[in-house]
Design an enzyme around this catalytic site. Structure first.
Site, PDB file in Angstrom:
ATOM      1  CD  GLU A 110       8.645 -39.542  15.508  1.00  0.00           C
ATOM      2  OE1 GLU A 110       8.532 -39.267  16.707  1.00  0.00           O
ATOM      3  OE2 GLU A 110       9.656 -40.070  15.033  1.00  0.00           O
ATOM      4  CB  CYS A 123      12.359 -32.981   8.369  1.00  0.00           C
ATOM      5  SG  CYS A 123      13.055 -34.599   8.168  1.00  0.00           S
ATOM      6  CB  CYS A 130      12.363 -46.995   6.117  1.00  0.00           C
ATOM      7  SG  CYS A 130      13.377 -46.751   4.629  1.00  0.00           S
ATOM      8  CB  CYS A 134      20.284 -47.592   6.590  1.00  0.00           C
ATOM      9  SG  CYS A 134      20.008 -47.300   4.829  1.00  0.00           S
ATOM     10  CB  CYS A 137      18.556 -45.225   9.680  1.00  0.00           C
ATOM     11  SG  CYS A 137      17.003 -44.329   9.504  1.00  0.00           S
ATOM     12  CG  ASN A 318      21.667 -37.318  14.945  1.00  0.00           C
ATOM     13  OD1 ASN A 318      22.177 -36.496  15.684  1.00  0.00           O
ATOM     14  ND2 ASN A 318      21.233 -37.006  13.731  1.00  0.00           N
ATOM     15  CB  CYS A 361      19.374 -36.660  10.194  1.00  0.00           C
ATOM     16  SG  CYS A 361      18.814 -35.945   8.680  1.00  0.00           S
TER      17      CYS A 361
HETATM   18  N1  SAH Z   1      15.441 -42.725   2.903  1.00  0.00           N
HETATM   19  C1  SAH Z   1      15.968 -41.412   2.634  1.00  0.00           C
HETATM   20  C2  SAH Z   1      15.562 -40.392   3.673  1.00  0.00           C
HETATM   21  C3  SAH Z   1      16.076 -40.803   5.010  1.00  0.00           C
HETATM   22  S1  SAH Z   1      16.528 -39.733   6.299  1.00  0.00           S
HETATM   23  C4  SAH Z   1      17.477 -41.476   2.572  1.00  0.00           C
HETATM   24  O1  SAH Z   1      18.039 -42.450   3.042  1.00  0.00           O
HETATM   25  O2  SAH Z   1      18.094 -40.565   2.048  1.00  0.00           O
HETATM   26  C5  SAH Z   1      17.586 -38.522   5.735  1.00  0.00           C
HETATM   27  C6  SAH Z   1      19.062 -38.688   6.018  1.00  0.00           C
HETATM   28  O3  SAH Z   1      19.388 -39.023   7.380  1.00  0.00           O
HETATM   29  C7  SAH Z   1      19.676 -39.785   5.174  1.00  0.00           C
HETATM   30  O4  SAH Z   1      20.846 -39.269   4.596  1.00  0.00           O
HETATM   31  C8  SAH Z   1      19.997 -40.832   6.193  1.00  0.00           C
HETATM   32  O5  SAH Z   1      21.006 -41.697   5.757  1.00  0.00           O
HETATM   33  C9  SAH Z   1      20.413 -39.991   7.376  1.00  0.00           C
HETATM   34  N2  SAH Z   1      20.440 -40.725   8.636  1.00  0.00           N
HETATM   35  C10 SAH Z   1      19.749 -41.830   8.962  1.00  0.00           C
HETATM   36  N3  SAH Z   1      20.034 -42.229  10.202  1.00  0.00           N
HETATM   37  C11 SAH Z   1      20.934 -41.353  10.694  1.00  0.00           C
HETATM   38  C12 SAH Z   1      21.594 -41.233  11.941  1.00  0.00           C
HETATM   39  N4  SAH Z   1      21.368 -42.087  12.919  1.00  0.00           N
HETATM   40  N5  SAH Z   1      22.451 -40.215  12.089  1.00  0.00           N
HETATM   41  C13 SAH Z   1      22.665 -39.332  11.100  1.00  0.00           C
HETATM   42  N6  SAH Z   1      22.062 -39.382   9.906  1.00  0.00           N
HETATM   43  C14 SAH Z   1      21.214 -40.390   9.692  1.00  0.00           C
END
Ligand code: SAH
Length: 394
Positions: A110, A123, A130, A134, A137, A318, A361
């Protein structure tokens, strides 16, 4: 904290299967010229093809500067369609649009295009799924399917630029100004192709989109060797580090790669990057109710970052399906901000565009309709290695 949420293994080595056919955007200008010559065409046609690609022109019939007889051959060989729209979803009065793309092997990714009064940001995803696991996420919970090719990553930005130019978002025609690697995937785990994407984003027409360095942001969980490599050979784009906790104990659970590279090492690498580029890095911090939003954690974070070339970007969590966690309540957010600012750390709270279409995000997860199985494999019992130097360029 629920232990089941952190049980996924870290996956560094993406499966090699499923990479797409060669595309002009995977090649350097010299390679593209050679490829065109191999097809019996004058080398300058590579520039013509590039101009069409970066303008989002995919229909050979529109490539009127190419001889009709050569159009099909050249586009088939060098501009294969790599991204097929499965669906668009819009939100925020037509100013946010999430696109689900199907790749040639059925993998889904996406991207999200967001229009603001003064800019338009896309974005983009750098991997299908991935491997960084985490627990908060959605993508991290789906495992790693594969790396995207450079052309698959670049194609998302090109599509966004074309959508803006064609006025597909509410507000009439406009210009794509910003790209953030905050979609699916860990960009620095797909280093060579992301590096190539940066070149394409920053190179002026016809061989790129001509964006400015500061308007491109690479976001990472903190793969320290890759941050160092980007420092040495990068294009001075903005760096964002997903910290989410100031202390190793908590970060080990929220960002599992922390068991490999600690908070102190990540900050040191980011500092070196900032020193080289002369630009502040952002520290991303998702505020999770009762998990990392306590006043003493704000103070710890303030102490960690005070005096550094960094600013904090707080993201109210989120919530993702299946997660027991929620966003911090407003008073806790305000307290967190106030304490950071009191420590002298520049702090902003990110708006959560596209939340109602799961486009915000960390919400990007195409797993519900993925037609290829996720192939995340358990990590070996010894520490996995990230072969940053050895990755094949393609
Ligand atoms: N792998 C990269 C890009 C990921 S997405 C990274 O981790 O930086 C970009 C951002 O969204 C990252 O800071 C990630 O930690 C954050 N993110 C992931 N899940 C989220 C969620 N459920 N709520 C808010 N931010 C989130």
């Amino acid at each position: 904290m629920d232990d089941a949420m952190t049980a996924l293994p870290l996956v560094f080595d993406a499966p090699r299967r499923g990479m797409p056919p060669r595309h002009l955007a995977d090649l350097t200008r010299e390679e593209a010229r050679a490829a065109v010559a191999e097809l019996g065409q004058p080398a300058f046609r590579a520039d013509q093809l590039a101009r069409h690609f970066y303008r989002g022109v995919t229909d050979p019939a529109q490539m009127t500067d190419l001889p009709a007889a050569a159009r099909e051959t050249l586009t088939e060989a060098l501009l294969p369609g790599l991204l097929t729209v499965v669906r668009h979803q819009t939100a925020d009065n037509g100013r946010t649009r999430k696109t689900l793309w199907r790749l040639h092997d059925g993998a889904l990714v996406e991207s999200v295009l967001m229009r603001y009064p003064d800019r338009a940001t896309v974005c983009i995803s750098s991997q299908a799924g991935c491997g960084m696991a985490c627990p908060f996420c959605a993508t991290g919970q789906s495992g790693l399917t594969r790396n995207l090719s450079a052309a698959e990553i670049i194609g998302q930005a090109v599509a966004a630029a074309a959508a803006m130019a064609n006025g597909e978002l509410d507000g009439g025609p406009g210009r794509l100004s910003n790209v953030v690697f905050m979609g699916m995937g860990e960009p620095l785990a797909n280093y060579a192709r992301v590096r190539k994407t940066l070149d394409a984003l920053l190179t002026p027409a016809p061989h790129g989109l001509g964006l400015s360095q500061r308007s491109v942001t690479v976001s990472t969980v903190g793969l320290v060797p890759a941050i160092r490599r980007l420092t040495e050979e990068g294009r001075n784009v903005t760096l964002a580090v997903s910290l989410h906790a100031p202390d190793d104990e908590l970060r080990n659970t929220l960002v599992p790669i922390n068991t490999r590279w600690k908070v102190g090492e990540v900050i040191e690498a980011a500092d070196a990057y900032a020193k080289k580029t002369g630009r502040r890095y952002s520290v991303e911090y998702a505020l999770i109710r009762d998990v990392n939003d306590q006043p003493q954690r704000a103070d710890l974070l303030g102490k960690l970052l005070a005096g550094r070339l960094a600013h904090v970007n707080l993201i109210p969590l989120n919530p993702t399906p299946g997660s027991p966690w929620d966003a911090s309540p407003l008073p806790a957010q305000r307290e967190f901000v106030a304490r950071l600012r009191a420590a002298g750390v520049a702090t902003t709270v990110r708006d959560t565009r596209g939340q109602d279409i799961d486009g915000a995000c960390g919400q990007l997860a195409a797993a519900d309709s993925v037609s290829v199985p996720s192939v995340a494999v358990p990590a070996p019992s010894v520490e996995p290695t990230v072969e940053l130097g050895a990755e094949e360029d393609q």
